[in-house]
Design an enzyme around this catalytic site. Structure first.
Site, short mmCIF file in Angstrom:
data_model
loop_
_atom_site.label_atom_id
_atom_site.label_comp_id
_atom_site.label_asym_id
_atom_site.label_seq_id
_atom_site.Cartn_x
_atom_site.Cartn_y
_atom_site.Cartn_z
CB SER A 162 -0.97 0.00 1.28
OG SER A 162 -1.95 -0.98 0.89
CE LYS A 193 -4.53 1.94 -0.53
NZ LYS A 193 -3.93 0.64 -0.47
CB SER A 238 -4.63 1.71 3.71
OG SER A 238 -3.84 1.07 2.69
CE LYS A 256 -1.37 4.01 2.71
NZ LYS A 256 -1.34 2.89 3.33
#
Length: 478
Positions: free
Chosen positions: A60, A63, A294, A405
């Site tokens: 993720s 992203k 997320s 993140k």
């Protein structure tokens, strides 16, 4: 000046540790691969150059890349629009892939039309899905999680997040029952056995979910006896069928009579009249939700939207990832062409990224954040989003001093973001890619211990904070 020399020496010690044999990596089990990069944002003083050109599954953390491409390509006031139109005797609902569209939003649109005196549809209702094309799931999505909501299909006709909430109860005599709220047009059944914890451990029997294309869910296996129900989240397997049934239900509730059928597609071209429309939240709100929670569906539907707007054709995973690469290269000069990307969320196991490329993305965001305003959308260690309860980030000095993140996939534990200085501003950039992480399983009867990845991350993030704070103190000393 003496303080400056001391802090420079500290940074040199950090550099030596990272460059040769970074001790916290010893906390990880054998067989893992890791890439670590930590550097000062102003001077680009490196603390780590370990495996920075190797490819790793980004999970993720991808992203962040999708968010940057969306910021660069779409206008600040961009939002997904869903339109209710009249075409002759037919009505058309034109879906745009809005990942936040709810049944209540559709109900408001249809109610608006009814309030204008349109309480009968002499033809059909068409659900227009032409904004996207191709697969609803990217190549490399794990097959065994397709039934749960974080892998909900990425579709033009998206409703209620393509997700249905349910629950399973344990009962007497080893039985269970599954509950789905009656307004959800799906069917779920259970053959799960209710067992004691010792029975579950001895039989190695877990909870399994089998989903079928007609939105039928079969639960099998075992579930340890519990007083409260276990919450479940089913990914809608056929969003078009689900939406057809929900529209039927809403029409009945509103007293709108439908003479024809609810069809997928669009009627033959002709004059259309706008009856009502719905807009999602603007781009910044969508991106904050995507990054802090997320949210895979927002990321993948945005990626397909980028493919549609950039290439002027229906969006797909293929043209969406191609658009992301071209948009970023055109605006930033960062070349991602050699990196295999197949979705916008990072859910696919086929995605690959390097820590160097991720650091380049983070550097660009930092240099241009007065226009992008992306850093404020990221979770804060121990305080918000997916980092709020992360064990390695809940204590001093890490809590509140890292913005980043996270990304996890089978065998991969990643993080990408910024270390903050004493005034709370980004001072360093860091990337953590750990993959092939498979610690020994805890044996029955063994006491729980701190996971190896948590031990490593705790040490690593402490070093990131120390470096960031030391670098800012060095700057103040000068």
């Amino acid at each position: 000046m003496q303080l400056t020399h001391i802090l420079s020496f500290i940074c040199l010690l950090f550099y030596s540790a990272f460059s040769w044999a970074y001790a916290p990596l010893n906390a990880l089990p054998e067989g893992n691969r890791a890439s670590l990069l930590v550097e000062n944002l102003d001077s680009k003083t490196l603390l780590s150059t370990q495996n920075n050109d190797q490819y790793f599954p980004p999970a993720s953390t991808l992203k962040v890349v999708t968010a940057l491409a969306a910021k660069l390509e779409l206008s600040p006031d961009f939002s997904f629009e869903t339109r209710l139109e009249q075409s002759g005797k037919n009505w058309v609902i034109r879906f745009s892939g809005d990942p936040t569209l709810s049944t209540n939003d559709l109900k408001k649109m249809l109610s608006s039309a009814r309030d204008k005196g349109l309480n009968k549809i002499n033809g059909d209702i068409w659900l227009d899905n032409s904004t996207f094309t191709g697969y609803n799931r990217a190549i490399g999505w794990p097959w065994d999680i397709l039934g749960v909501c974080y892998s909900a299909p990425s579709t033009a006709i998206t409703l209620d997040g393509n997700c249905v909430h349910a629950s399973i109860y344990t009962q007497k005599e080893g039985k269970t029952r599954v509950y789905v709220p009656e307004h959800f047009p799906i069917y779920a059944s259970t053959q799960v056995k209710s067992v004691t914890k010792s029975e579950q451990e001895s039989s190695q029997c877990g909870l399994e979910l089998i989903s079928s294309p007609d939105n039928h869910y079969q639960l099998n296996g075992c579930l340890v006896e519990r007083k409260k129900p276990l919450p479940l989240k089913f990914a809608v397997q056929d969003p078009e069928l689900y939406t057809q049934r929900m529209v039927h239900s809403v029409l009945r509730q509103l007293g709108i009579k439908l003479q024809g059928k609810i069809r997928i597609g669009s009627p033959s071209h002709g004059n259309t009249k706008l009856l009502a429309s719905h807009h999602s939240e603007p781009l910044n709100v969508l991106l904050e939700d995507m990054l802090k929670r997320s949210d895979n569906l927002i990321a993948d539907n945005l990626a397909k939207t980028l493919g549609r707007t950039f290439f002027h054709q229906p969006g797909s995973f293929n043209n969406g990832t191609a658009a992301i690469k071209q948009i970023i290269f055109a605006h930033t000069g960062i070349n991602l062409e050699a990196l295999p990307l197949v979705d916008g969320s990072g859910l696919s196991r086929n995605n690959r990224f390097s820590s160097k490329a991720m650091a380049d993305i983070l550097h660009y965001i930092w240099r241009n954040d007065d226009k992008l305003n992306l850093i404020a959308l990221l979770p804060v260690a121990g305080e918000s989003g997916t980092l709020k309860y992360r064990q390695s980030m809940r204590k001093e000095p890490v809590v509140g001093t890292i913005i980043g993140k996270s990304g996890s996939l089978y065998g991969s534990y990643n993080m990408a973001g910024y270390g903050l200085d004493a005034s709370g501003k980004p001072n360093s950039v860091f990337v953590q890619f750990v993959t092939d992480y498979f610690p020994p399983k805890r044996k029955a009867g063994e006491k729980p211990t701190v996971a190896p990845i948590t031990k490593f991350e705790t040490l690593f993030y402490n070093d990131v904070v120390k470096f960031s704070q030391a670098a800012s103190q060095k700057h103040l000393g000068q």
